[in-house]
Design a protein around this motif. Sequence first.
Motif, PDB file in Angstrom:
ATOM      1  N   UNK A 279       1.255  -3.146 -10.534  1.00 37.54           N
ATOM      2  CA  UNK A 279       0.798  -1.750 -10.691  1.00 37.54           C
ATOM      3  C   UNK A 279       2.003  -0.818 -10.798  1.00 37.54           C
ATOM      4  N   UNK A 280       1.725   0.432 -11.274  1.00 30.73           N
ATOM      5  CA  UNK A 280       2.778   1.444 -11.325  1.00 30.73           C
ATOM      6  C   UNK A 280       2.673   2.317 -10.089  1.00 30.73           C
ATOM      7  N   UNK A 281       3.818   2.842  -9.662  1.00 27.91           N
ATOM      8  CA  UNK A 281       3.819   3.740  -8.510  1.00 27.91           C
ATOM      9  C   UNK A 281       3.018   4.996  -8.849  1.00 27.91           C
ATOM     10  N   UNK A 282       2.117   5.449  -7.935  1.00 29.96           N
ATOM     11  CA  UNK A 282       1.289   6.620  -8.239  1.00 29.96           C
ATOM     12  C   UNK A 282       2.144   7.868  -8.489  1.00 29.96           C
TER      13      UNK A 282
ATOM     14  N   UNK B 137       0.840  -1.213   0.000  1.00 27.72           N
ATOM     15  CA  UNK B 137       0.000   0.000   0.000  1.00 27.72           C
ATOM     16  C   UNK B 137       0.873   1.259   0.000  1.00 27.72           C
ATOM     17  N   UNK B 138       0.740   2.098  -1.050  1.00 26.82           N
ATOM     18  CA  UNK B 138       1.605   3.282  -1.147  1.00 26.82           C
ATOM     19  C   UNK B 138       1.477   4.216   0.056  1.00 26.82           C
ATOM     20  N   UNK B 139       0.269   4.359   0.575  1.00 20.60           N
ATOM     21  CA  UNK B 139       0.053   5.327   1.664  1.00 20.60           C
ATOM     22  C   UNK B 139       0.417   4.721   3.020  1.00 20.60           C
ATOM     23  N   UNK B 140      -0.260   3.606   3.358  1.00 21.92           N
ATOM     24  CA  UNK B 140      -0.084   3.071   4.716  1.00 21.92           C
ATOM     25  C   UNK B 140       1.304   2.451   4.917  1.00 21.92           C
TER      26      UNK B 140
ATOM     27  N   UNK C 162       6.155  10.787  -3.467  1.00 28.53           N
ATOM     28  CA  UNK C 162       7.561  10.385  -3.356  1.00 28.53           C
ATOM     29  C   UNK C 162       7.682   8.870  -3.354  1.00 28.53           C
ATOM     30  N   UNK C 163       8.619   8.349  -4.114  1.00 29.86           N
ATOM     31  CA  UNK C 163       8.706   6.901  -4.316  1.00 29.86           C
ATOM     32  C   UNK C 163       9.371   6.162  -3.166  1.00 29.86           C
TER      33      UNK C 163
ATOM     34  N   UNK D  83       5.796   4.119   6.418  1.00 31.23           N
ATOM     35  CA  UNK D  83       7.109   3.575   6.794  1.00 31.23           C
ATOM     36  C   UNK D  83       8.193   4.635   6.710  1.00 31.23           C
ATOM     37  N   UNK D  84       8.147   5.418   5.631  1.00 27.47           N
ATOM     38  CA  UNK D  84       9.173   6.460   5.472  1.00 27.47           C
ATOM     39  C   UNK D  84       9.051   7.503   6.584  1.00 27.47           C
ATOM     40  N   UNK D  85       7.819   7.908   6.910  1.00 29.82           N
ATOM     41  CA  UNK D  85       7.615   8.889   7.996  1.00 29.82           C
ATOM     42  C   UNK D  85       8.126   8.357   9.329  1.00 29.82           C
TER      43      UNK D  85
END
Length: 222
Positions: free
Chosen positions: A189-192, A167-170, A196-197, A175-177
């Motif tokens: 799928x492609x990254x939205x 999941x890009x958001x969760x 930020x990737x 994780x990055x935050x």
Amino acid sequence: MQRLLVLFDLDNTLVDRQGTLADWAAVFTARHGLKDEEQAHIFGMVAERAYPSTFDTIRTRYRLSMSTAELWHAYCTDIAAMVSCPAEVLDGLDELRATGWRVGVATNGAVDIQRAKLRATGISERVDGVFVSEESDARKPQTRHFDLAAARCGRVLGDGGWMIGDNPVTDICGGRSAGLRTVWIGNGCSWPPDSPGPDHVVPHARAAIDLLLLHSSDYMRP
Ligand SMILES: [Mg+2]
């Protein structure tokens, strides 16, 4: 040597939740004598949110005679019987720990169903710790979720580590935050755009494990 932390998301990362739910929705529809066209609706509701309250809604809509608690218990039992984790992923979790990684699961969801899946697939016995959001009302992408998952593995976020998820958001932004490096499971799928990737993109969980194993010595400092 410091054992470095890696946290995995569960649904659609270590196990195929979408595929399992599709099979379950077919069984549920047949069992309760519902029309075939209701299958997609039931799948959609449970895919969106699988908690006892979801089954309260389903029970009312279809005037089912079983209680909400019975429906929820049957759901947990059914899914545990249907779900699986690929053998190469289970082996990969063992390989990571044998290489010196501290391995955990960080998942949103209800404790009953998430723990049932972890036990049934054999993931439980192959990881150092598990945190399910409902246990402390701390959902990804909140940093507190990752903090509690790290603690279950005997680590603190300040020591760094990795988050692997679909999941890009969760998973990835969360994780990055939380100060973790990230690997996104693209599942085709492609990254939205405009977001930020992740540090890495891979097609499935085994590829993420291989990436970590390949670079284990770089990621762990004496
Ligand atoms: Mg997921």
